[in-house]
Write a protein that holds these residues in place. Structure first.
Motif, PDB file in Angstrom:
ATOM      1  N   UNK A 330      -6.733   2.083  -3.276  1.00 33.02           N
ATOM      2  CA  UNK A 330      -5.902   2.455  -4.499  1.00 33.02           C
ATOM      3  C   UNK A 330      -4.805   1.928  -4.013  1.00 33.02           C
ATOM      4  N   UNK A 331      -3.470   1.529  -5.080  1.00 34.24           N
ATOM      5  CA  UNK A 331      -2.673   0.844  -4.472  1.00 34.24           C
ATOM      6  C   UNK A 331      -1.060   1.921  -4.640  1.00 34.24           C
ATOM      7  N   UNK A 332      -1.584   1.991  -3.123  1.00 37.56           N
ATOM      8  CA  UNK A 332      -0.469   3.069  -2.489  1.00 37.56           C
ATOM      9  C   UNK A 332       0.715   3.350  -1.130  1.00 37.56           C
ATOM     10  N   UNK A 333       1.178   1.443  -0.897  1.00 40.99           N
ATOM     11  CA  UNK A 333       2.460   1.166   0.008  1.00 40.99           C
ATOM     12  C   UNK A 333       2.614   1.941   0.013  1.00 40.99           C
ATOM     13  N   UNK A 334       3.363   1.862  -1.598  1.00 38.81           N
ATOM     14  CA  UNK A 334       4.789   2.555  -1.675  1.00 38.81           C
ATOM     15  C   UNK A 334       5.038   4.239  -1.510  1.00 38.81           C
ATOM     16  N   UNK A 335       4.061   5.134  -0.646  1.00 37.45           N
ATOM     17  CA  UNK A 335       4.296   6.237  -0.758  1.00 37.45           C
ATOM     18  C   UNK A 335       5.507   6.489   0.452  1.00 37.45           C
ATOM     19  N   UNK A 336       5.893   8.076  -0.060  1.00 41.05           N
ATOM     20  CA  UNK A 336       6.952   8.237   0.676  1.00 41.05           C
ATOM     21  C   UNK A 336       6.419   9.544   1.880  1.00 41.05           C
ATOM     22  N   UNK A 337       5.741   9.156   2.538  1.00 41.58           N
ATOM     23  CA  UNK A 337       4.749  10.589   3.785  1.00 41.58           C
ATOM     24  C   UNK A 337       5.832   9.777   4.673  1.00 41.58           C
TER      25      UNK A 337
END
Ligand code: HEM
Length: 405
Positions: A330-337
């Protein structure tokens, strides 16, 4: 909380009840569906459950201040005053610069061979056993062995650090039973940092020594030493442990995703991001508005305590299609974790180094995961983690390299 400038949706959800903590995701979805700003009268806060508003709050410290505390009760907010996490620029920058080089890419490159070797040796031993507890024997054991040395606290008391850190995260919540039970634990941590962690007893070269040296040079005030040591001791282990435990649970439950990582180990960094997105180790921290914040569908005045729901923002269907699906591509590099803005986690490079080393070692050695008992959750006011995850692993036929499909 001061009165709001426009009528907001409200919810009577108890975000910190056992039932919600066991599976918060349907409840988060309901909050997101209610609106971008949802009042929780039970706690006198406004919830930011959607990605867009959570991100805005993390990026804009002038509107969403951390200096009035990131917890949901006055005792914690008082106790953490002056810690790195509960301060605003410019003082925050002064604190943050003390250890910035120790966690910078250059320092991490130097640590990489040792972390890779330790992880591989640990995974080898577990795979040889076949059955083990993936939380106790792996997710906890590796970060503890790496991070305790790095922090460089005295031997005496080190063995309680994880318990103290877990307790401190629980104290961040509202004044519920979990918070009250943990209060003495956090007090023990601060007592130990004050009385035992003196400069003469530190392990030379550790983070704690660097903090004392900064105070001796006058880079930070002497009274900043204990809060700064606490600011690193608390988040350095529990968060990574949570992420690793979730990773192994998710891969056991999604064998196709494990196959994908084994077939192409370059997916490991994206897979780890996906673990953090779908099971964010830090679920909630607070801010207080210092000026009016307006967004589509509502506005809140200065003096409003808000809760940023990282775990909800990371599953916001407005940002991530089919958000409950675990998808390592998934394109997820901008998650906020890891947060965002001035407080974005300074330990993320280290956490990634540890997690990538472990996942790569596993991908080369484990063909299949099988859960051999029910995963046990540890309910917490701030972090989402597992207490136990009994597994059996099937060894890859050729241990010298990952099997390619
Ligand atoms: C997977 C592992 C980790 C996760 C998910 C995580 C998550 C976070 C988050 C969400 C924040 C931002 C808090 C805010 O918005 O107010 C944060 C801050 C912080 N983290 Fe991490 N963390 C991890 C590992 C680590 C490690 C290994 C260290 C230490 C070496 C560390 C040290 C810190 C510190 C000192 C802060 C406060 C920074 C500041 O206020 O400027 N974390 N972390």
């Amino acid at each position: 909380m001061t009165s709001t400038t426009s009528a907001l949706h409200t919810s009577d959800i108890d975000l910190f009840s056992d039932e919600v903590l066991a599976n918060p995701y349907p409840h988060y979805r309901r909050l997101r569906d209610l609106g971008p700003l949802v009042e929780l009268p039970r706690y006198g806060v406004v919830a930011l459950a959607r990605y867009e508003q959570a991100r805005a709050a993390l990026e804009d410290w002038q509107t969403f201040s951390s200096a009035d505390g990131v917890g949901l009760n006055d005792i914690l907010n008082e106790a953490w005053q002056g810690t790195i996490i509960a301060s605003d620029p410019p003082y925050h920058g002064q604190l943050r610069s003390v250890l910035s080089e120790r966690l910078a890419p250059r320092a991490l490159r130097a640590m990489k061979p040792d972390i890779t070797e330790r992880s591989a040796a640990h995974v080898d031993a577990l795979v040889a056993r076949g059955s083990f507890d993936a939380v106790v024997d792996l997710a906890r054991a590796v970060p503890i062995s790496i991070v305790l040395d790095l922090l460089g606290f005295p031997e005496e008391g080190r063995d309680r650090l994880l318990e103290w850190a877990e307790g401190s995260f629980n104290v961040c919540g509202p004044e519920n039973r979990r918070m009250r039970d943990a209060l003495p634990v956090m007090q023990d941590l601060f007592e130990w940092l004050t009385t035992t962690c003196t400069p003469d007893r530190m392990v030379p070269g550790g983070f704690a020594t660097t903090i004392h040296e900064a105070a001796e040079r006058g880079d930070i005030p002497a009274e900043a030493v204990v809060p700064l040591m606490a600011g690193y001791a608390i988040p350095a282990m529990d968060t990574t442990i949570s992420a690793l435990g979730s990773a192994m649970k998710l891969f056991a439950e999604n064998p196709d995703q494990w196959d994908a990582v084994r077939a192409d180990p370059s997916l490991v960094p994206g897979a780890f991001n996906e673990v953090l997105r779908i099971e964010s180790p830090v679920q909630v921290f607070a801010r207080v508005t210092h000026r009016t914040y307006s967004t589509d569908g509502g506005s809140i005045p200065p003096g409003t305590r808000v809760v940023v729901l990282y775990g909800s923002a990371n599953r916001d269907e407005r940002r991530y299609p089919d958000p409950d699906r675990f998808d390592v591509r998934r394109d997820n590099v901008d998650h906020l974790a890891f947060g965002l803005g001035p407080h974005m986690c300074p330990g993320q490079g280290l956490a990634r180094l540890e997690a990538h080393a472990i996942l790569e070692a596993l991908a080369a050695r484990v063909e299949r995961w099988e859960l051999t008992g029910a995963p046990q959750r540890k309910l917490g006011n701030t972090t989402r983690s597992l207490d136990s995850l009994p597994v059996t692993v099937r060894r890859a036929p050729d241990l010298s390299r990952p099997v390619r499909n």
